[in-house]
Design an enzyme around this catalytic site. Structure first.
Site, short mmCIF file in Angstrom:
data_model
loop_
_atom_site.label_atom_id
_atom_site.label_comp_id
_atom_site.label_asym_id
_atom_site.label_seq_id
_atom_site.Cartn_x
_atom_site.Cartn_y
_atom_site.Cartn_z
N VAL A 11 1.97 -7.40 -8.41
CA VAL A 11 3.00 -8.57 -8.23
C VAL A 11 2.21 -9.94 -8.81
O VAL A 11 2.72 -10.15 -9.80
CB VAL A 11 3.06 -9.27 -6.55
CG1 VAL A 11 3.32 -10.69 -6.44
CG2 VAL A 11 3.80 -7.99 -6.18
N GLU A 155 8.44 -2.04 -8.01
CA GLU A 155 7.76 -1.35 -9.17
C GLU A 155 8.47 -0.78 -10.21
O GLU A 155 9.34 0.41 -9.16
CB GLU A 155 6.51 -0.77 -8.60
CG GLU A 155 5.94 -1.17 -8.43
CD GLU A 155 4.73 -1.08 -7.78
OE1 GLU A 155 4.45 0.12 -7.31
OE2 GLU A 155 3.55 -1.57 -6.00
N CYS A 263 4.67 -1.16 -0.11
CA CYS A 263 6.03 -1.69 0.25
C CYS A 263 6.72 -1.88 2.51
O CYS A 263 5.90 -1.93 2.95
CB CYS A 263 6.51 -2.49 0.10
SG CYS A 263 5.43 -3.66 -1.32
N1 LIG Z 1 4.28 -4.06 -5.04
C1 LIG Z 1 5.27 -4.26 -4.92
O1 LIG Z 1 5.80 -3.64 -5.02
C2 LIG Z 1 5.30 -5.32 -4.03
C3 LIG Z 1 6.88 -6.15 -4.54
C4 LIG Z 1 6.73 -7.05 -3.60
C5 LIG Z 1 5.70 -7.79 -2.66
N2 LIG Z 1 4.40 -7.30 -2.78
C6 LIG Z 1 2.92 -7.88 -1.80
O2 LIG Z 1 2.01 -8.84 -2.87
C7 LIG Z 1 1.12 -8.70 -2.08
C8 LIG Z 1 -0.11 -7.80 -3.86
O3 LIG Z 1 0.41 -6.61 -3.63
P1 LIG Z 1 0.39 -5.37 -5.09
O4 LIG Z 1 1.13 -4.14 -4.98
O5 LIG Z 1 0.16 -6.56 -6.11
O6 LIG Z 1 -1.26 -5.66 -4.56
P2 LIG Z 1 -2.35 -4.81 -5.54
O7 LIG Z 1 -3.01 -4.44 -4.42
O8 LIG Z 1 -1.96 -3.84 -6.44
O9 LIG Z 1 -3.50 -6.46 -6.30
C9 LIG Z 1 -4.03 -6.73 -5.02
C10 LIG Z 1 -5.01 -7.71 -5.90
O10 LIG Z 1 -5.60 -8.79 -5.60
C11 LIG Z 1 -7.37 -8.89 -6.07
N3 LIG Z 1 -7.63 -9.51 -5.42
C12 LIG Z 1 -8.01 -9.61 -4.03
N4 LIG Z 1 -8.98 -10.93 -3.04
C13 LIG Z 1 -9.00 -11.51 -3.99
C14 LIG Z 1 -9.51 -12.91 -4.55
N5 LIG Z 1 -10.11 -13.29 -2.89
N6 LIG Z 1 -9.47 -14.17 -5.55
C15 LIG Z 1 -8.67 -12.75 -6.61
N7 LIG Z 1 -8.38 -11.83 -6.37
C16 LIG Z 1 -8.77 -11.13 -5.61
C17 LIG Z 1 -7.61 -7.41 -6.02
O11 LIG Z 1 -7.98 -6.81 -6.77
C18 LIG Z 1 -6.21 -7.04 -5.87
O12 LIG Z 1 -6.35 -6.86 -8.24
C19 LIG Z 1 1.04 -7.85 -1.31
O13 LIG Z 1 1.03 -8.59 -0.09
C20 LIG Z 1 2.06 -6.77 -1.27
O14 LIG Z 1 2.82 -6.47 0.49
C21 LIG Z 1 3.99 -6.28 -3.54
#
Ligand SMILES: NC(=O)c1ccc[n+]([C@@H]2O[C@H](COP(=O)([O-])OP(=O)(O)OC[C@H]3O[C@@H](n4cnc5c(N)ncnc54)[C@H](O)[C@@H]3O)[C@@H](O)[C@H]2O)c1
Length: 439
Positions: A11, A155, A263
């Protein structure tokens, strides 16, 4: 206008790249140093169609950069987005908010000048308020507003979804914050995207309600597919027949091996917990969670049945490992349940996926990894198609038949037509349609 994006995952990276495409200066931050180093070298850490070009172009034009230094990036930002993970907490299914709160503390110590702090991560109702409390507690002097801006991208089509969303939801409480968010999303106003302003908590709940509703729709058609198999009817005709009703809608009525991904599984469980804490029972969502888990657990039976009741000494070729096509994301993918079950039943499993193999290798043991779709089929007693990648949709049926030891195909995504498979000499099983024998 400057944005700091905390968390550069599926995201954060897509949102950051798209905001920079809007003309905003964006710094993406991650605590994963290797990820930041790779991005700095122009390498894209995830597979998402169109993302590489967007990143390369905007980085070249100086609007998009990557860093591990949160302090510097947040200190100069007008808006700081929190896009870190909120996985299921082990044991109770609650959203694990430790990453969000850790980010909030880091942001608090770095804030300078008026800043809008935005949760883009999917977070339980009340989290934005808690982030606000954490920041206020650490920095009583800080000039900031809290906003909830949940993300709805999928995604595999993330860039299109971000650039042309069905809607944008913004939970904000001050006019100043609303105005800043309006400026950020200005290009979407120009294409008349509905922008919904709500309170903080309402925005948080909208995201969970949306995902839980979609998961319910998927589970509903999956159960109708089970019924179709028993009644000898075709689930696709049923989907069309009900989906043409505008009140129901045609999307998300395609049966499959049970929803997965990063998700739906965690968000449905988290919503059940949010409701329990509020003293409300969401019996429909609870049932969806259970129905989906049961479905995934018994999906391997289709292969066992199609192979005559036993897999002892047999080899199964699996095409598709990711939870859906056009991503390398393996989180909660059906393959993570089906493949171990096939192995427990005695099968040797050969597998291929266009993008998922590196991650699958970390998550699955004892699988023969293959380099191509046709290579996977060599000497197998059956083919199971688990993800509907385009390259699996038009395989040469004669070639499949010549490579397999037995002409048995189990299609969990209904990408082939039963009549065509019978005519090509296959025993073919799909979901919600009668199985066919070779003609
Ligand atoms: N993946 C999807 O399709 C999607 C769609 C809509 C919403 N979301 C939501 O978005 C959020 C993120 O999902 P994602 O799939 O992108 O997760 P992800 O695991 O791909 O990415 C999260 C990133 O955050 C980083 N991180 C964690 N703590 C940190 C900090 N303190 N400082 C800097 N970086 C830090 C991690 O290293 C990682 O790279 C979640 O809440 C998810 O539910 C995801």
């Amino acid at each position: 206008m400057r944005i700091a994006m905390v968390g550069t995952g599926y995201v954060g990276l897509v949102s950051g790249a798209c905001f920079s495409e809007f003309g905003i200066e964006v710094v993406c931050i991650d605590k994963d140093e290797e990820k930041i180093a790779r991005l700095g070298r122009g390498e894209i850490p995830i597979y998402e169609p169109g993302l590489a070009a967007l990143i390369v172009n905007n980085a070249r034009d100086g609007r998009l950069s990557f860093t591990g230094d949160l302090r510097a990036a947040v200190g100069t930002a007008d808006a700081v987005f929190i896009a870190v993970g909120t996985p299921s907490r082990r044991g109770d299914g609650h959203a694990d908010l430790s990453y969000v709160y850790a980010a909030a503390r880091e942001i608090a110590s770095a804030l300078a000048g008026y800043t809008v702090v935005v949760t883009k991560s999917t977070v339980p109702v009340g989290t934005g308020r808690e982030v606000q409390r954490i920041i206020r507690g650490m920095r009583p002097d800080a000039d900031f507003d809290m906003v909830s801006n949940p993300e709805f991208l999928r995604e595999g089509s993330a860039i299109g979804d971000f650039m042309r969303p069905d809607r944008v939801v913004i939970g904000a409480e001050s006019e100043r914050a609303r105005e800043l968010m309006q400026r950020i999303y200005r290009p979407l106003y120009l294409i008349e995207t509905p922008i919904l302003f709500t309170g903080l908590e309402t925005a948080e709940l909208i995201k969970y309600a949306a995902n839980s509703f979609l998961a319910t729709k998927v589970s509903f058609i999956n159960e109708i597919a089970d019924l179709c198999e028993k009644l000898g009817t075709d689930v696709h005709d049923v989907s069309r027949g009900i989906g043409l009703d505008g009140r129901i809608g045609r999307k998300f009525l395609h049966p499959g091996p049970g929803y997965g991904g990063s998700c739906f599984p965690k968000d449905t469980v988290a919503l059940v917990r949010i409701a329990q804490e509020a003293g409300v029972r969401l019996s429909i969502v609870e049932t969806v969670v259970e129905a989906n888990a049961t479905r995934k657990a018994r999906m391997a039976e289709k292969v066992i049945e199609a192979c005559g009741g036993s897999l002892a000494g047999k080899t199964v070729a699996v095409l598709g490992l990711t939870f859906k096509p056009n991503t390398d994301d393996m989180r909660e993918s059906a393959s993570l349940e089906v493949i171990p079950a096939l192995k427990r039943a005695g099968a040797v499993v050969r597998a291929f996926d266009p993008e998922g193999v590196p991650e699958a290798k970390r998550l699955l043991e004892g699988v023969v990894w293959c380099e191509s779709a046709y290579g996977t089929l060599e000497g197998a007693d059956a083919l199971a198609i688990l993800t509907e990648w385009n390259e699996f949709r038009a395989l040469d049926l004669k070639r499949i038949k010549s490579l397999l030891k037995a002409p048995v195909v189990i299609d969990y995504r209904n990408i082939y037509r039963p009549e065509e498979m019978a005519a090509a000499g296959f025993r073919y099983t799909s979901l919600g349609r009668p199985s066919v024998e070779p003609e």
